[in-house]
Design a protein around this motif. Structure first.
Motif, PDB file in Angstrom:
ATOM      1  N   TYR A  76       0.862  -1.179   0.000  1.00  0.00           N
ATOM      2  CA  TYR A  76       0.000   0.000   0.000  1.00  0.00           C
ATOM      3  C   TYR A  76       0.898   1.228   0.000  1.00  0.00           C
ATOM      4  CZ  TYR A  76      -4.197  -2.760   1.070  1.00  0.00           C
ATOM      5  OH  TYR A  76      -5.242  -3.639   1.007  1.00  0.00           O
ATOM      6  N   VAL A 115      -2.953  -1.572  11.279  1.00  0.00           N
ATOM      7  CA  VAL A 115      -3.901  -1.652  10.165  1.00  0.00           C
ATOM      8  C   VAL A 115      -3.483  -2.748   9.200  1.00  0.00           C
ATOM      9  CG1 VAL A 115      -4.801  -0.451   8.132  1.00  0.00           C
ATOM     10  CG2 VAL A 115      -4.634   0.767  10.310  1.00  0.00           C
ATOM     11  N   GLY A 119      -5.771  -5.802   8.512  1.00  0.00           N
ATOM     12  CA  GLY A 119      -6.540  -5.533   7.306  1.00  0.00           C
ATOM     13  C   GLY A 119      -6.206  -6.522   6.206  1.00  0.00           C
ATOM     14  N   TYR A 120      -6.753  -6.273   5.035  1.00  0.00           N
ATOM     15  CA  TYR A 120      -6.530  -7.134   3.886  1.00  0.00           C
ATOM     16  C   TYR A 120      -5.210  -6.742   3.194  1.00  0.00           C
ATOM     17  CZ  TYR A 120      -7.430  -9.496  -0.546  1.00  0.00           C
ATOM     18  OH  TYR A 120      -7.328 -10.314  -1.643  1.00  0.00           O
ATOM     19  N   LEU A 128     -11.746 -10.981   8.092  1.00  0.00           N
ATOM     20  CA  LEU A 128     -12.066  -9.594   8.392  1.00  0.00           C
ATOM     21  C   LEU A 128     -13.559  -9.443   8.655  1.00  0.00           C
ATOM     22  CD1 LEU A 128     -11.056  -6.732   8.713  1.00  0.00           C
ATOM     23  CD2 LEU A 128     -11.161  -6.438   6.232  1.00  0.00           C
ATOM     24  N   THR A 152      -8.807  -0.828   3.818  1.00  0.00           N
ATOM     25  CA  THR A 152      -7.456  -0.931   4.385  1.00  0.00           C
ATOM     26  C   THR A 152      -6.576   0.216   3.922  1.00  0.00           C
ATOM     27  OG1 THR A 152      -7.677  -3.352   4.428  1.00  0.00           O
ATOM     28  CG2 THR A 152      -5.471  -2.446   4.694  1.00  0.00           C
ATOM     29  N   TYR A 186     -13.332   0.423   7.691  1.00  0.00           N
ATOM     30  CA  TYR A 186     -12.449   1.576   7.942  1.00  0.00           C
ATOM     31  C   TYR A 186     -12.526   2.004   9.411  1.00  0.00           C
ATOM     32  CZ  TYR A 186     -11.168   6.596   7.790  1.00  0.00           C
ATOM     33  OH  TYR A 186     -10.629   7.837   8.018  1.00  0.00           O
ATOM     34  N   LEU A 189     -10.645  -0.479  11.603  1.00  0.00           N
ATOM     35  CA  LEU A 189      -9.183  -0.418  11.468  1.00  0.00           C
ATOM     36  C   LEU A 189      -8.583   0.854  12.066  1.00  0.00           C
ATOM     37  CD1 LEU A 189      -8.885  -1.829   7.835  1.00  0.00           C
ATOM     38  CD2 LEU A 189      -8.233  -3.003   9.947  1.00  0.00           C
ATOM     39  N   ALA A 308       2.272  -4.661   2.561  1.00  0.00           N
ATOM     40  CA  ALA A 308       0.985  -5.157   3.039  1.00  0.00           C
ATOM     41  C   ALA A 308       1.013  -6.668   3.218  1.00  0.00           C
ATOM     42  CB  ALA A 308      -0.120  -4.775   2.056  1.00  0.00           C
TER      43      ALA A 308
END
Length: 384
Positions: A76, A115, A119-120, A128, A152, A186, A189, A308
């Motif tokens: 990310y 996060v 997260g993904y 999730l 994410t 969101y 996270l 990520a």
């Protein structure tokens, strides 16, 4: 991530990445030995465009980064308004080398790491969904991959760039159901559950010494294991009867070996002269949360990226042992007995329980008595 060119969709301007398409081959390593790689321009998983408070629109995407060793990372971005580039190497840097000293990234990096770990794609879409369900969060029809990527990346930007989703219309081009699901993930996270995760070290492994020698009938070692990870594999190339043990002669498996464990090569007394080796492996990831910064950032700023998800990497360490009748040990070899227990002291004298100093004590007493008798005889003769 996307501040250079403008993509027009549905009559609304959407900021998007300026991707330079010159694809030179990645170099090996940075001068300081840090990992390096290049963004894969046509790879990745797209999410939805998002609206931030203030009216700016940005495209979310899970990018691909190919390292010089051929391994691939999912990334990310953490600089939403800096353009991404594929024409320069991205170099791994510690968090404290983030290229923008004024960025919220510097105080929120542990939150960002949380996060990424929750997260993904580190956490699957189904997992999730389960985490949200435990918080009594209602989803319209479960999460899609696009929704998970969007939530994410938006949560990362919340901490790295101080961007907040427009809660009235978080997704400019999607329906109310997608918007509600993205907002729910969101909020999870970025919410109170996010307590942060510190920067994680790379997996390391060392066996010392790398070589040991001894004689049959001893346990050659110790070989000290130093690692910051979990040992996942123990393999050996040893003759029949020779085995990997602890100091007491108990056979070891990979799960028994940890940081600080002392390992021995147990050689039977009747073994022929020979040698062998063993290997340990610790597996891990080029950890989620690692930061990559453009090599030429000072001259041509490139959007910084954060890992990520990565392919698994492993570190292997080896050690050898040689044994020969009568050979002195180059490592402190432990003598063994058929029962596997350690013998008393490594010398060849039988130990029946009497102190070895006793004969010397008796001899000293007898010698003292003899001197006394001589003195008494001489005294009597002089008196006569």
């Amino acid at each position: 991530m996307h501040g250079r060119s403008v993509l027009v969709r549905g009559g609304i301007a959407v900021a998007s990445a300026a991707v330079a398409m010159t694809m030179a081959a990645p170099a090996a390593l940075a001068d300081d030995g840090a990992a390096r790689g290049r963004v894969i321009g046509d790879a990745g998983t797209e999410g939805f465009s998002v609206n931030f408070e203030g009216g700016k629109h940005f495209v979310t995407k899970l990018f691909g980064l190919k390292l010089s060793d051929g391994s691939k990372l999912k990334m990310y971005c953490v600089q939403v308004e800096v353009g991404m580039r594929t024409d320069q190497d991205m170099i791994e840097r510690p968090w404290n080398k983030y290229p923008d000293a004024a960025s919220p990234f510097n105080k929120n990096n542990e939150k960002i790491n949380w996060v990424l770990h929750h997260g993904y794609p580190v956490v699957s879409v189904k997992s999730l969904e389960g985490a949200l369900g435990k918080k009594d969060v209602k989803l319209t029809d479960g999460l899609s991959v696009e929704e998970a990527v969007t939530a994410t990346q938006a949560a990362v930007w919340h901490f790295s760039d101080g961007k907040d989703l427009d809660r009235k219309k978080p997704l400019p081009y999607e329906g109310a159901e997608e918007s509600a699901d993205v907002l729910a993930a969101y909020d999870y996270l970025t919410g109170k559950d996010n307590v942060g995760i510190g920067e994680q070290p790379k997996p390391t492994l060392d066996i010392g010494p790398a070589k040991g020698e001894g004689a049959p009938g001893t346990r050659i070692g110790p070989y000290s294991v130093a690692t910051n990870g979990d040992i996942t594999d123990l393999t050996s190339k040893l003759p029949e009867g020779v085995k990997i043990t602890d100091a007491d002669g108990k056979a070891l498996k990979a799960a028994d070996i940890k940081d600080g464990t002392k390992v021995y090569v147990d050689v039977p007394k009747d073994a022929k002269d020979g040698n062998g080796s063993f290997s340990l492996k610790v597996s891990g990831h080029l950890d989620t949360g690692r930061l990559f910064v453009g090599e030429n950032y000072a001259k041509v700023p490139a959007q910084s990226l954060i890992v990520a998800e990565s392919e698994k990497t492993s570190v292997t360490a080896n050690a050898t042992a040689n044994w020969k009748q009568g050979a002195p040990a180059t490592t402190p070899a432990v003598p063994t007995t058929p029962g596997g227990a350690e013998s008393g002291g490594g010398n060849d004298l039988a130990n029946t329980g009497a102190s070895a100093a006793l004969p010397l004590t008796i001899g000293g007493v007898l010698l003292g008595a003899g001197v006394l008798m001589v003195l008494l005889v001489r005294r009597r003769r002089s008196e006569a």
